[in-house]
Write a protein that holds these residues in place. Structure first.
Motif, PDB file in Angstrom:
ATOM      1  N   LEU A  86       4.020  -1.739   4.149  1.00  0.00           N
ATOM      2  CA  LEU A  86       3.339   0.107   3.757  1.00  0.00           C
ATOM      3  C   LEU A  86       4.471   1.206   3.760  1.00  0.00           C
ATOM      4  O   LEU A  86       5.670   1.356   4.236  1.00  0.00           O
ATOM      5  CB  LEU A  86       2.839   0.463   5.349  1.00  0.00           C
ATOM      6  CG  LEU A  86       1.147  -0.600   5.553  1.00  0.00           C
ATOM      7  CD1 LEU A  86       1.328   0.170   7.202  1.00  0.00           C
ATOM      8  CD2 LEU A  86       0.705  -0.041   5.064  1.00  0.00           C
ATOM      9  N   LEU A 141      -7.341  -5.911  -1.792  1.00  0.00           N
ATOM     10  CA  LEU A 141      -5.999  -6.385  -1.664  1.00  0.00           C
ATOM     11  C   LEU A 141      -6.422  -7.826  -1.017  1.00  0.00           C
ATOM     12  O   LEU A 141      -5.398  -8.788  -1.237  1.00  0.00           O
ATOM     13  CB  LEU A 141      -6.418  -5.983  -0.096  1.00  0.00           C
ATOM     14  CG  LEU A 141      -5.937  -4.572   0.272  1.00  0.00           C
ATOM     15  CD1 LEU A 141      -5.653  -3.862   1.551  1.00  0.00           C
ATOM     16  CD2 LEU A 141      -4.006  -4.682  -0.580  1.00  0.00           C
ATOM     17  N   LEU A 188      -6.601   4.105   6.200  1.00  0.00           N
ATOM     18  CA  LEU A 188      -5.250   3.230   6.072  1.00  0.00           C
ATOM     19  C   LEU A 188      -4.649   2.839   7.638  1.00  0.00           C
ATOM     20  O   LEU A 188      -4.550   1.452   7.451  1.00  0.00           O
ATOM     21  CB  LEU A 188      -3.716   4.854   6.180  1.00  0.00           C
ATOM     22  CG  LEU A 188      -2.481   3.801   6.399  1.00  0.00           C
ATOM     23  CD1 LEU A 188      -1.922   3.604   4.724  1.00  0.00           C
ATOM     24  CD2 LEU A 188      -1.697   4.744   6.591  1.00  0.00           C
ATOM     25  N   LEU A 225      -7.250  -0.505   7.255  1.00  0.00           N
ATOM     26  CA  LEU A 225      -6.006  -1.663   5.919  1.00  0.00           C
ATOM     27  C   LEU A 225      -5.736  -2.478   6.422  1.00  0.00           C
ATOM     28  O   LEU A 225      -5.425  -3.333   6.733  1.00  0.00           O
ATOM     29  CB  LEU A 225      -6.043  -1.144   4.560  1.00  0.00           C
ATOM     30  CG  LEU A 225      -6.983  -0.268   3.826  1.00  0.00           C
ATOM     31  CD1 LEU A 225      -6.516   1.104   2.623  1.00  0.00           C
ATOM     32  CD2 LEU A 225      -7.931  -1.265   3.603  1.00  0.00           C
ATOM     33  N   THR A 226      -4.643  -1.819   7.431  1.00  0.00           N
ATOM     34  CA  THR A 226      -3.489  -2.158   7.624  1.00  0.00           C
ATOM     35  C   THR A 226      -3.885  -3.226   9.236  1.00  0.00           C
ATOM     36  O   THR A 226      -3.355  -3.892   8.841  1.00  0.00           O
ATOM     37  CB  THR A 226      -2.336  -1.557   9.040  1.00  0.00           C
ATOM     38  OG1 THR A 226      -2.449  -0.764   7.945  1.00  0.00           O
ATOM     39  CG2 THR A 226      -0.901  -1.803   9.146  1.00  0.00           C
ATOM     40  N   THR A 273      -0.507  -2.424  -9.532  1.00  0.00           N
ATOM     41  CA  THR A 273      -1.165  -2.083  -8.823  1.00  0.00           C
ATOM     42  C   THR A 273      -2.339  -0.431  -9.202  1.00  0.00           C
ATOM     43  O   THR A 273      -2.045  -0.311 -10.619  1.00  0.00           O
ATOM     44  CB  THR A 273       0.680  -0.166  -8.433  1.00  0.00           C
ATOM     45  OG1 THR A 273       1.802  -1.665  -7.879  1.00  0.00           O
ATOM     46  CG2 THR A 273       0.064   0.908  -7.129  1.00  0.00           C
ATOM     47  N   ILE A 315       1.086  -1.400  -0.103  1.00  0.00           N
ATOM     48  CA  ILE A 315      -0.166  -0.140  -0.043  1.00  0.00           C
ATOM     49  C   ILE A 315       1.018   0.815   0.018  1.00  0.00           C
ATOM     50  O   ILE A 315       1.862   1.073   0.927  1.00  0.00           O
ATOM     51  CB  ILE A 315      -0.899  -0.267   1.315  1.00  0.00           C
ATOM     52  CG1 ILE A 315      -1.923  -1.409   1.690  1.00  0.00           C
ATOM     53  CG2 ILE A 315      -1.813   1.301   1.087  1.00  0.00           C
ATOM     54  CD1 ILE A 315      -2.918  -1.160   2.139  1.00  0.00           C
ATOM     55  N   SER A 321      -1.623  -4.455  -5.262  1.00  0.00           N
ATOM     56  CA  SER A 321      -1.063  -3.441  -4.151  1.00  0.00           C
ATOM     57  C   SER A 321      -2.709  -2.391  -4.693  1.00  0.00           C
ATOM     58  O   SER A 321      -3.191  -2.437  -5.650  1.00  0.00           O
ATOM     59  CB  SER A 321       0.580  -3.323  -4.772  1.00  0.00           C
ATOM     60  OG  SER A 321       1.227  -4.345  -4.604  1.00  0.00           O
ATOM     61  N   LEU A 322      -2.239  -1.060  -4.123  1.00  0.00           N
ATOM     62  CA  LEU A 322      -2.704   0.185  -3.770  1.00  0.00           C
ATOM     63  C   LEU A 322      -2.076   1.403  -3.853  1.00  0.00           C
ATOM     64  O   LEU A 322      -0.692   1.330  -2.735  1.00  0.00           O
ATOM     65  CB  LEU A 322      -4.209   0.124  -3.031  1.00  0.00           C
ATOM     66  CG  LEU A 322      -4.874  -0.695  -2.441  1.00  0.00           C
ATOM     67  CD1 LEU A 322      -5.613  -0.945  -1.289  1.00  0.00           C
ATOM     68  CD2 LEU A 322      -6.233  -1.139  -4.289  1.00  0.00           C
ATOM     69  N   LEU A 382     -11.453  -1.432  -0.899  1.00  0.00           N
ATOM     70  CA  LEU A 382     -10.254  -1.794  -0.894  1.00  0.00           C
ATOM     71  C   LEU A 382      -9.665  -3.082  -0.511  1.00  0.00           C
ATOM     72  O   LEU A 382      -9.226  -4.431  -0.484  1.00  0.00           O
ATOM     73  CB  LEU A 382      -9.473  -0.917  -0.363  1.00  0.00           C
ATOM     74  CG  LEU A 382      -9.788   0.434  -0.705  1.00  0.00           C
ATOM     75  CD1 LEU A 382     -10.859   1.655  -1.276  1.00  0.00           C
ATOM     76  CD2 LEU A 382      -8.969   1.585  -0.019  1.00  0.00           C
TER      77      LEU A 382
END
Length: 203
Positions: A146, A107, A134, A137-138, A61, A35, A112-113, A103
Protein backbone atom coordinates in the motif's frame (compact mmCIF):
# COMPACT_ATOMS: atom_id res chain seq x y z
CA UNK A 1 -1.42 1.20 -32.77
CA UNK A 2 -3.99 3.94 -32.16
CA UNK A 3 -3.86 3.28 -28.42
CA UNK A 4 -0.06 3.51 -28.39
CA UNK A 5 -0.10 6.78 -30.32
CA UNK A 6 -2.77 8.21 -27.99
CA UNK A 7 -0.70 7.11 -25.00
CA UNK A 8 2.35 8.99 -26.32
CA UNK A 9 0.22 12.04 -27.13
CA UNK A 10 -1.33 12.11 -23.65
CA UNK A 11 2.05 11.71 -21.97
CA UNK A 12 3.38 14.66 -23.94
CA UNK A 13 0.26 16.75 -23.24
CA UNK A 14 0.21 16.03 -19.50
CA UNK A 15 3.92 16.72 -19.17
CA UNK A 16 3.46 20.00 -21.06
CA UNK A 17 0.51 21.08 -18.90
CA UNK A 18 1.78 19.86 -15.53
CA UNK A 19 5.37 18.71 -15.70
CA UNK A 20 4.08 15.42 -14.24
CA UNK A 21 6.88 15.38 -11.68
CA UNK A 22 7.15 12.14 -9.70
CA UNK A 23 8.75 12.41 -6.28
CA UNK A 24 9.56 9.06 -4.67
CA UNK A 25 9.91 10.19 -1.08
CA UNK A 26 9.20 7.05 0.93
CA UNK A 27 9.83 4.23 -1.53
CA UNK A 28 11.45 3.68 -4.94
CA UNK A 29 9.49 2.81 -8.07
CA UNK A 30 9.42 -0.98 -8.10
CA UNK A 31 7.72 -3.64 -10.21
CA UNK A 32 5.81 -5.28 -7.38
CA UNK A 33 2.07 -5.54 -6.87
CA UNK A 34 0.89 -2.32 -5.26
CA UNK A 35 -2.18 -0.27 -4.47
CA UNK A 36 -1.42 3.43 -4.89
CA UNK A 37 -3.98 5.49 -2.98
CA UNK A 38 -4.20 9.26 -3.34
CA UNK A 39 -6.21 12.42 -2.76
CA UNK A 40 -8.89 13.21 -5.34
CA UNK A 41 -9.77 16.69 -6.58
CA UNK A 42 -10.03 16.41 -10.37
CA UNK A 43 -10.84 14.00 -13.19
CA UNK A 44 -7.23 14.65 -14.24
CA UNK A 45 -6.01 12.79 -11.11
CA UNK A 46 -6.25 9.45 -12.91
CA UNK A 47 -4.15 10.71 -15.81
CA UNK A 48 -1.69 12.54 -13.54
CA UNK A 49 -0.65 9.48 -11.53
CA UNK A 50 -0.55 7.32 -14.66
CA UNK A 51 1.78 9.84 -16.35
CA UNK A 52 3.99 10.15 -13.25
CA UNK A 53 4.73 6.41 -13.13
CA UNK A 54 7.75 5.07 -15.00
CA UNK A 55 7.00 3.28 -18.28
CA UNK A 56 7.65 -0.17 -16.81
CA UNK A 57 5.08 0.44 -14.04
CA UNK A 58 2.38 1.99 -16.24
CA UNK A 59 1.98 -1.32 -18.06
CA UNK A 60 1.15 -3.23 -14.87
CA UNK A 61 -0.81 -0.54 -13.02
CA UNK A 62 -4.52 0.02 -13.63
CA UNK A 63 -6.38 3.15 -12.48
CA UNK A 64 -9.89 2.89 -11.10
CA UNK A 65 -12.47 4.81 -13.14
CA UNK A 66 -16.09 5.64 -12.29
CA UNK A 67 -18.11 3.73 -14.87
CA UNK A 68 -20.96 6.25 -15.08
CA UNK A 69 -18.56 9.10 -15.99
CA UNK A 70 -15.91 7.37 -18.09
CA UNK A 71 -18.35 5.46 -20.32
CA UNK A 72 -20.60 8.43 -21.13
CA UNK A 73 -19.13 8.74 -24.62
CA UNK A 74 -17.45 6.21 -26.95
CA UNK A 75 -14.22 8.25 -26.83
CA UNK A 76 -14.05 8.28 -23.02
CA UNK A 77 -14.74 4.58 -22.93
CA UNK A 78 -12.11 3.86 -25.56
CA UNK A 79 -9.41 5.93 -23.90
CA UNK A 80 -9.96 4.45 -20.44
CA UNK A 81 -10.08 0.92 -21.85
CA UNK A 82 -7.46 0.96 -24.63
CA UNK A 83 -5.00 3.52 -23.23
CA UNK A 84 -5.28 3.35 -19.44
CA UNK A 85 -6.57 -0.24 -19.10
CA UNK A 86 -8.77 1.13 -16.33
CA UNK A 87 -10.92 -0.91 -13.97
CA UNK A 88 -14.50 0.38 -14.05
CA UNK A 89 -16.38 0.61 -10.79
CA UNK A 90 -20.00 1.45 -10.06
CA UNK A 91 -20.36 4.38 -7.65
CA UNK A 92 -23.76 3.08 -6.56
CA UNK A 93 -24.47 -0.49 -5.55
CA UNK A 94 -26.68 -2.26 -8.08
CA UNK A 95 -28.24 -5.55 -7.07
CA UNK A 96 -26.29 -8.04 -4.97
CA UNK A 97 -22.91 -7.64 -6.69
CA UNK A 98 -20.11 -6.18 -4.60
CA UNK A 99 -18.93 -2.89 -6.22
CA UNK A 100 -15.37 -3.92 -5.34
CA UNK A 101 -15.54 -7.17 -7.33
CA UNK A 102 -13.79 -5.70 -10.42
CA UNK A 103 -10.94 -4.58 -8.12
CA UNK A 104 -10.76 -8.03 -6.50
CA UNK A 105 -10.57 -9.58 -9.97
CA UNK A 106 -7.75 -7.22 -11.03
CA UNK A 107 -5.71 -7.93 -7.90
CA UNK A 108 -6.24 -11.68 -8.29
CA UNK A 109 -4.90 -11.28 -11.83
CA UNK A 110 -1.72 -9.71 -10.39
CA UNK A 111 -2.37 -6.11 -11.44
CA UNK A 112 -1.45 -3.05 -9.39
CA UNK A 113 -4.14 -0.42 -8.82
CA UNK A 114 -4.53 3.35 -8.47
CA UNK A 115 -7.47 4.21 -6.24
CA UNK A 116 -8.98 7.31 -4.65
CA UNK A 117 -10.36 6.27 -1.24
CA UNK A 118 -12.45 9.45 -0.86
CA UNK A 119 -14.75 7.99 -3.49
CA UNK A 120 -15.70 11.36 -5.01
CA UNK A 121 -13.78 14.51 -5.85
CA UNK A 122 -13.48 17.15 -3.14
CA UNK A 123 -12.86 20.89 -3.18
CA UNK A 124 -11.27 21.21 0.26
CA UNK A 125 -7.56 21.59 1.01
CA UNK A 126 -7.59 18.25 2.82
CA UNK A 127 -8.93 14.86 1.69
CA UNK A 128 -12.41 13.86 2.77
CA UNK A 129 -12.72 10.86 5.14
CA UNK A 130 -11.73 7.65 3.37
CA UNK A 131 -14.43 5.14 2.52
CA UNK A 132 -14.20 1.46 3.37
CA UNK A 133 -12.92 0.20 0.00
CA UNK A 134 -9.20 0.49 0.79
CA UNK A 135 -9.69 -1.40 4.06
CA UNK A 136 -11.69 -4.17 2.36
CA UNK A 137 -9.06 -4.57 -0.36
CA UNK A 138 -6.29 -4.73 2.24
CA UNK A 139 -8.10 -7.37 4.28
CA UNK A 140 -8.59 -9.57 1.21
CA UNK A 141 -5.10 -8.99 -0.25
CA UNK A 142 -2.76 -8.33 2.71
CA UNK A 143 0.34 -9.11 0.63
CA UNK A 144 -0.21 -6.18 -1.76
CA UNK A 145 1.98 -3.16 -0.92
CA UNK A 146 0.00 0.00 0.00
CA UNK A 147 1.65 3.21 -1.23
CA UNK A 148 0.17 6.62 -0.31
CA UNK A 149 0.45 9.46 -2.82
CA UNK A 150 -0.26 13.19 -2.78
CA UNK A 151 -1.24 14.89 -6.05
CA UNK A 152 -0.32 18.58 -5.86
CA UNK A 153 -1.94 21.40 -7.86
CA UNK A 154 -3.79 19.25 -10.39
CA UNK A 155 -7.15 20.71 -9.32
CA UNK A 156 -5.88 24.05 -10.69
CA UNK A 157 -5.14 22.45 -14.07
CA UNK A 158 -8.67 21.08 -14.44
CA UNK A 159 -10.95 22.59 -11.76
CA UNK A 160 -14.26 20.92 -11.07
CA UNK A 161 -16.78 22.13 -13.64
CA UNK A 162 -14.16 23.40 -16.12
CA UNK A 163 -13.35 21.84 -19.49
CA UNK A 164 -10.29 23.80 -20.65
CA UNK A 165 -7.00 22.84 -18.89
CA UNK A 166 -4.55 25.52 -17.74
CA UNK A 167 -0.77 24.86 -17.60
CA UNK A 168 0.29 24.61 -13.94
CA UNK A 169 3.37 22.86 -12.51
CA UNK A 170 2.16 19.73 -10.67
CA UNK A 171 3.73 16.81 -8.87
CA UNK A 172 2.90 13.43 -7.40
CA UNK A 173 4.70 12.54 -4.18
CA UNK A 174 4.80 8.84 -3.30
CA UNK A 175 5.27 8.01 0.37
CA UNK A 176 6.42 5.13 2.52
CA UNK A 177 4.19 2.04 2.32
CA UNK A 178 1.78 1.33 5.15
CA UNK A 179 0.10 -1.89 6.21
CA UNK A 180 -2.89 -3.00 8.23
CA UNK A 181 -1.77 -3.67 11.78
CA UNK A 182 -2.95 -6.83 13.59
CA UNK A 183 -6.32 -6.19 15.18
CA UNK A 184 -6.57 -2.67 13.74
CA UNK A 185 -10.17 -1.59 13.27
CA UNK A 186 -11.46 -0.26 9.98
CA UNK A 187 -11.90 3.41 10.91
CA UNK A 188 -8.54 3.58 12.69
CA UNK A 189 -6.81 2.15 9.60
CA UNK A 190 -8.63 4.46 7.19
CA UNK A 191 -7.85 7.52 9.30
CA UNK A 192 -4.18 6.51 9.44
CA UNK A 193 -4.11 5.95 5.66
CA UNK A 194 -5.65 9.40 5.11
CA UNK A 195 -3.02 10.99 7.35
CA UNK A 196 -0.28 9.16 5.42
CA UNK A 197 -1.53 10.86 2.23
CA UNK A 198 -1.96 14.25 3.91
CA UNK A 199 1.55 14.11 5.41
CA UNK A 200 2.99 14.14 1.87
CA UNK A 201 1.45 17.54 1.10
CA UNK A 202 4.32 19.46 2.66
CA UNK A 203 7.17 17.11 1.73
Amino acid sequence: MRAKLMSLFLLGLIRFLTGAQARWHGCPPKAEQRIYFANHQSHADLVMIWAALPHELRGITRPIAAKDYWTKTPFKQWITTAVFNAVYVERERTGDEDPLQPLFDALEHGDSLIIFPEGTRGNAEEPQPFKAGLYNLTCKFPEVVLVPAWINNVQRVMPKGEVVPVPILCSVTFGAPIQLEPGEERRAFLDRARLAVLALRDV
